[in-house]
Design an enzyme around this catalytic site. Structure first.
Site, mmCIF file in Angstrom:
data_model
loop_
_atom_site.group_PDB
_atom_site.id
_atom_site.type_symbol
_atom_site.label_atom_id
_atom_site.label_comp_id
_atom_site.label_asym_id
_atom_site.label_seq_id
_atom_site.Cartn_x
_atom_site.Cartn_y
_atom_site.Cartn_z
ATOM 1 N N ARG A 55 87.743 132.460 4.312
ATOM 2 C CA ARG A 55 87.562 133.491 3.279
ATOM 3 C C ARG A 55 86.826 134.701 3.857
ATOM 4 O O ARG A 55 86.974 135.814 3.387
ATOM 5 C CB ARG A 55 86.821 132.900 2.070
ATOM 6 C CG ARG A 55 86.511 133.902 0.972
ATOM 7 C CD ARG A 55 86.400 133.275 -0.431
ATOM 8 N NE ARG A 55 85.741 131.983 -0.445
ATOM 9 C CZ ARG A 55 84.404 131.807 -0.393
ATOM 10 N NH1 ARG A 55 83.592 132.830 -0.339
ATOM 11 N NH2 ARG A 55 83.895 130.586 -0.364
ATOM 12 N N TYR A 109 100.336 154.365 -11.297
ATOM 13 C CA TYR A 109 101.159 153.160 -11.300
ATOM 14 C C TYR A 109 100.781 152.333 -12.540
ATOM 15 O O TYR A 109 99.583 152.182 -12.839
ATOM 16 C CB TYR A 109 100.867 152.399 -10.011
ATOM 17 C CG TYR A 109 101.656 151.141 -9.798
ATOM 18 C CD1 TYR A 109 102.994 151.198 -9.442
ATOM 19 C CD2 TYR A 109 101.056 149.899 -9.929
ATOM 20 C CE1 TYR A 109 103.712 150.035 -9.225
ATOM 21 C CE2 TYR A 109 101.760 148.729 -9.715
ATOM 22 C CZ TYR A 109 103.093 148.804 -9.363
ATOM 23 O OH TYR A 109 103.792 147.653 -9.144
ATOM 24 N N ASP A 182 95.354 155.813 -3.863
ATOM 25 C CA ASP A 182 96.457 154.889 -3.622
ATOM 26 C C ASP A 182 97.487 155.659 -2.786
ATOM 27 O O ASP A 182 98.149 156.566 -3.281
ATOM 28 C CB ASP A 182 97.035 154.431 -4.966
ATOM 29 C CG ASP A 182 98.169 153.424 -4.808
ATOM 30 O OD1 ASP A 182 98.839 153.429 -3.755
ATOM 31 O OD2 ASP A 182 98.407 152.645 -5.750
ATOM 32 N N LYS A 207 105.167 147.418 0.196
ATOM 33 C CA LYS A 207 106.149 148.485 0.235
ATOM 34 C C LYS A 207 106.447 148.908 1.687
ATOM 35 O O LYS A 207 106.993 148.134 2.426
ATOM 36 C CB LYS A 207 105.675 149.652 -0.630
ATOM 37 C CG LYS A 207 105.066 149.214 -1.989
ATOM 38 C CD LYS A 207 106.084 148.559 -2.914
ATOM 39 C CE LYS A 207 105.443 147.843 -4.117
ATOM 40 N NZ LYS A 207 104.607 148.643 -4.988
HETATM 41 C C1 LIG Z 1 103.573 148.419 -5.895
HETATM 42 C C2 LIG Z 1 102.438 149.325 -6.113
HETATM 43 C C3 LIG Z 1 101.150 148.852 -6.432
HETATM 44 C C4 LIG Z 1 100.870 147.385 -6.632
HETATM 45 O O1 LIG Z 1 101.070 146.663 -5.476
HETATM 46 P P1 LIG Z 1 101.455 145.098 -5.453
HETATM 47 O O2 LIG Z 1 101.589 144.800 -4.023
HETATM 48 O O3 LIG Z 1 102.708 144.948 -6.251
HETATM 49 O O4 LIG Z 1 100.307 144.382 -6.116
HETATM 50 C C5 LIG Z 1 100.129 149.770 -6.575
HETATM 51 N N1 LIG Z 1 100.351 151.096 -6.441
HETATM 52 C C6 LIG Z 1 101.564 151.588 -6.137
HETATM 53 C C7 LIG Z 1 101.727 153.048 -5.976
HETATM 54 C C8 LIG Z 1 102.645 150.732 -5.963
HETATM 55 O O5 LIG Z 1 103.859 151.230 -5.687
#
Ligand SMILES: *Cc1c(COP(=O)(O)O)cnc(C)c1O
Length: 392
Positions: A55, A109, A182, A207
């Site tokens: 962890r 998001y 983000d 992504k």
């Molecule tokens: C997909 C996404 C998230 C969330 O990510 P996960 O890996 O699905 O938890 C957060 N912000 C943006 C801009 C995203 O495209």
């Protein structure tokens, strides 16, 4: 070293006992033993770097975090089990010893808005939403609210607006609030928010970083001031990525610069093709010279990398026409995610913005004929040919 070379080499080839593996292996052990108890004692005490328990540290996960930290110019990073767990960790750490107030961009998001409203809200955190593309309105919100953290995305979803991140960072510095960005849509190839004054950067590694539609993951990278709280919280809560997923993500990142370059080039061509199509009302693309944030994009993004996400309005279309179009696609994948090697389409009214009322969606500019595309690495001729036959 340039980012493309770092992506391939950084954090690999750690010296073990004797031989050195040329790429980072998957370490599954949860515990580590040392020649002497004194050595383990020093590691537990934080006097020496090393592994003690899964962890806290894991060599595969740490190598990935080191790599992403380098790409984002951070002071430290943690690889998390999802983008949302990275966001949760980042907001929690930022607010630990700061006012329990957040100013957030108004087009976040969906799950991030939900995290603020349904998780942090009931715990006493007040969130104020403001238009991040209206600098004076956003500044007023920050000055009035005196928040403990400010949250925004480099590129908004699904209309792909780009706020003046550098100017927002200045506003946050003056207000003494850490800026959490983000950066999922942009990747460090397009923008590195920490270099522009942000305090904490979060990615959904699901992504572009992993990039092949087979990993759920997240990464959080922070500056000198904020990384200790993030690290301490992560050790306590354990939102960390598994060794297998860390390995896959690190493997993915090696080709991320190549993929993103190709995806951006393809997106440019698809966007200009779509803008000429009689069934297309309007195209939203960050590489469009007529984009409402064109001057910000020119200042923040490299000239040759303008993004690989786009959206378009199908003329006079509603759910029926959009569904017919999506079902007619033969190669392009009608899937929820983005940033993968394959081109994908999503219908925001049904997927990402489903929970929002139709009235609110329209106020946000998300019409019933709006389709979002994540452009892949296929031959652009095939992407266009598939769109052409599906548009009919
Ligand atoms: C997909 C996404 C998230 C969330 O990510 P996960 O890996 O699905 O938890 C957060 N912000 C943006 C801009 C995203 O495209």
């Amino acid at each position: 070293m340039k980012l493309e070379s770092k992506a391939v080499h950084f954090a690999d080839r750690k010296r073990g006992n004797g031989c050195v593996p040329s790429t980072t292996p998957i370490h599954t052990a949860t515990t580590y033993v040392y020649d002497s108890m004194d050595a383990l004692d020093r590691i537990f005490g934080g006097e020496e770097e090393g592994q003690s328990y899964g962890r806290y540290d894991n060599p595969t996960r740490n190598a990935l975090a080191e790599l992403v930290n380098e790409l984002e110019s951070g002071a430290g990073a943690i690889a998390c089990s999802s983008g949302m767990s990275a966001l949760h960790l980042g907001i929690l750490a930022a607010l630990l010893d700061r006012p329990k107030r957040v100013v957030a961009a108004n087009a976040l998001y969906g799950a991030t808005t939900n995290l603020l409203m349904s998780v942090f809200g009931p715990m006493g955190v007040e969130t104020t939403f403001a238009d991040v593309c209206d600098i004076s309105a956003f500044e007023a919100a920050v000055t009035e609210t005196k928040p403990g953290a400010v949250i925004m995305e480099t590129v908004s979803n699904p209309l792909l607006r780009v706020a003046a991140l550098d100017k927002i960072a200045e506003i946050c510095k003056r207000a003494g609030a850490p800026l959490i960005v983000d950066n999922t849509f942009a990747t460090p190839m397009l923008v590195r928010p920490l270099e522009l004054g942000a305090s904490i950067v979060v990615h959904s590694a699901t992504k572009y970083m992993a990039g092949h539609g087979d990993v759920l993951g997240g990464v959080i990278i922070a500056d000198e001031e904020n990384i200790p709280a993030i690290r301490a919280l992560s050790r306590t809560i354990g939102p960390t990525m598994s060794p297998f997923d860390s390995y896959l993500t690190m493997r993915g990142i090696k080709t991320m610069p190549l993929r993103v370059e190709r995806q951006c080039t393809n997106a440019c061509k698809v966007a200009s093709w779509l803008s000429e199509h009689p069934r297309v009302e309007r195209v939203y693309f960050t590489g469009d010279p007529k984009h409402p944030d064109a001057s910000t994009i020119a200042r923040l993004f490299p000239k040759n990398l303008q993004g690989a996400m786009l959206a378009f309005d199908l003329k006079g279309a509603g759910k029926t026409e959009v569904f017919r179009f999506m079902e007619a696609l033969k190669m392009i994948v009608p899937a929820t995610s983005l940033g993968d090697v394959h081109t994908m389409v999503l219908y925001p009214a049904m997927a990402s913005h489903r929970e929002i009322s139709a009235k609110m969606r329209h106020r946000l500019g998300i019409g019933d004929g709006l389709i979002r595309m994540s452009i892949g690495i296929e031959a652009v001729e095939d992407i266009i040919a598939d769109l052409e036959q599906a548009l009919g």
